[in-house]
Scaffold this active site. Structure first.
Site, PDB file in Angstrom:
ATOM      1  N   ASP A  31       0.927  -1.269  -0.413  1.00 30.62           N
ATOM      2  CA  ASP A  31       0.191  -0.437   0.139  1.00 30.62           C
ATOM      3  C   ASP A  31       1.318   1.773   0.239  1.00 30.62           C
ATOM      4  O   ASP A  31       1.016   1.498   1.342  1.00 30.62           O
ATOM      5  CB  ASP A  31      -0.805   0.647   0.964  1.00 30.62           C
ATOM      6  CG  ASP A  31      -2.029   1.128   1.447  1.00 30.62           C
ATOM      7  OD1 ASP A  31      -1.585   2.149   0.412  1.00 30.62           O
ATOM      8  OD2 ASP A  31      -2.996   1.219   2.286  1.00 30.62           O
ATOM      9  N   HIS A  36       0.514   7.851   2.951  1.00 32.15           N
ATOM     10  CA  HIS A  36       1.432   7.499   4.042  1.00 32.15           C
ATOM     11  C   HIS A  36       3.018   7.446   3.822  1.00 32.15           C
ATOM     12  O   HIS A  36       3.022   7.610   4.827  1.00 32.15           O
ATOM     13  CB  HIS A  36       0.541   6.024   4.116  1.00 32.15           C
ATOM     14  CG  HIS A  36      -0.163   5.584   4.112  1.00 32.15           C
ATOM     15  ND1 HIS A  36      -0.919   5.850   5.696  1.00 32.15           N
ATOM     16  CD2 HIS A  36      -1.529   4.486   3.670  1.00 32.15           C
ATOM     17  CE1 HIS A  36      -2.923   5.264   5.414  1.00 32.15           C
ATOM     18  NE2 HIS A  36      -2.718   4.569   4.065  1.00 32.15           N
ATOM     19  N   ILE A  51       0.614   9.713   7.565  1.00 34.67           N
ATOM     20  CA  ILE A  51      -0.153   9.440   8.479  1.00 34.67           C
ATOM     21  C   ILE A  51       0.175   7.367   7.930  1.00 34.67           C
ATOM     22  O   ILE A  51       0.325   7.261   7.254  1.00 34.67           O
ATOM     23  CB  ILE A  51      -1.584   8.970   7.984  1.00 34.67           C
ATOM     24  CG1 ILE A  51      -2.178   9.109   7.399  1.00 34.67           C
ATOM     25  CG2 ILE A  51      -1.734  10.625   9.011  1.00 34.67           C
ATOM     26  CD1 ILE A  51      -3.910   9.026   7.394  1.00 34.67           C
ATOM     27  N   GLY A  54      -3.522   2.634   8.596  1.00 36.59           N
ATOM     28  CA  GLY A  54      -4.964   1.625   9.563  1.00 36.59           C
ATOM     29  C   GLY A  54      -4.606   0.563  10.077  1.00 36.59           C
ATOM     30  O   GLY A  54      -5.006   0.516  11.029  1.00 36.59           O
TER      31      GLY A  54
END
Lengths: 130, 145
Positions: A31, A36, A51, A54
């Site tokens: 990903d 990210h 970030i 998740g």
């Protein structure tokens, strides 16, 4: 598996999210969403910087529980809502809030006591397949 | 806007072969506390041939079909407005190196909320023995303007 290893209000893990964690996770998971890994692009979307994924946060929590009870394969189910992003440099604190039968409810907060995940529950089992 | 007619749409299986190196890489990336994965990369051949993966490892096998579905023009996801709202996993059976995993996907639900649209996507991963190893329900939120 030993559920006696866990107690209500016990902190089971404190995990530092280092600067490179989103990059490691992007490489491992595939990903590469730029939110990210690209701080500048993330800022253009209103975030402080890039970030953590998740799904990486979830893996940290599931593995912390699995490690604490002594058998990761005893973790049978996990549920959560994402409420705040995790940034590189953050500290994730994972604590036990409730234990009812096979269901463990967790608190997952950052270093400022802000919830990262909400409604976090883990089902654990005494029977583990080979 | 999301297209509600895609609810119930299924996606063809996508395969993934699990190996020790990938499990080790994933365990390191997720700071897995188990001493099993603690060896450095240059000692990876010291790990057992049949190495158990961490519970969430199925996401690695699911990532291709996940991307494929999110890019399905029939659904109409505005990618930059997408957020991961919530997540469920069921872990039915451990994953090991040497496993051949196959994942299928299905759109479970689309809902129009006040400030966002919600899409629930189910991914089910089975191993070479046709045993379900992991079921994930990914709730994706699309912010409205």
């Amino acid at each position: 598996m030993n559920r006696d290893n866990i107690a209500i209000n016990e902190k089971i893990a404190e995990i530092e999210i280092d600067k490179y964690r989103p990059i490691y996770y992007a490489a491992a998971s595939g990903d590469f969403n730029p939110l990210h890994i690209d701080p500048e692009l993330a800022q253009s979307f209103g975030l402080k910087r890039n970030i953590l994924h998740g799904l990486c946060t979830i893996a940290l929590v599931v593995d912390a529980v699995g490690s604490k009870i002594g058998n990761p394969a005893a973790v049978k189910k996990f549920k959560c809502r994402f409420v705040s992003p995790v940034y590189p440099g953050d500290m994730i604190n994972i604590s036990i809030k409730e234990i009812e039968d096979s269901i463990v409810e967790l608190e997952v907060i950052n270093q400022d006591n802000n919830k990262i995940l909400d409604k976090v529950s883990v089902h654990i089992s005494n029977t583990v397949p080979d | 806007m999301l297209n509600p007619s895609v609810v119930g749409k299924t996606y063809p299986p996508m395969g993934y072969d699990v190996n020790v190196r990938k499990i080790h890489e994933y365990a390191k990336a997720t700071k897995n506390p188990s001493p099993i994965y603690a060896v450095p990369r240059y000692e990876i051949d010291k790990l057992p041939e049949k190495l158990q993966a961490p519970p969430c490892f199925a996401v690695v096998a699911q990532s291709d079909i996940f991307d494929y579905i999110l890019n399905d023009k029939d659904i109409g996801i505005d990618y930059p407005k997408m957020l991961h709202g919530s997540q469920e996993f069921e872990f039915f059976h451990p994953i090991y190196s040497g496993d051949h995993l196959v994942t299928v996907g299905k759109i479970l639900n689309i809902d129009d909320k006040h400030n966002f649209e919600q899409l629930d996507l189910e991914l089910i991963t089975k191993n070479q023995d046709n045993v379900i190893v992991t079921r994930g329900v990914f709730t994706i939120l699309i912010r409205k303007p």
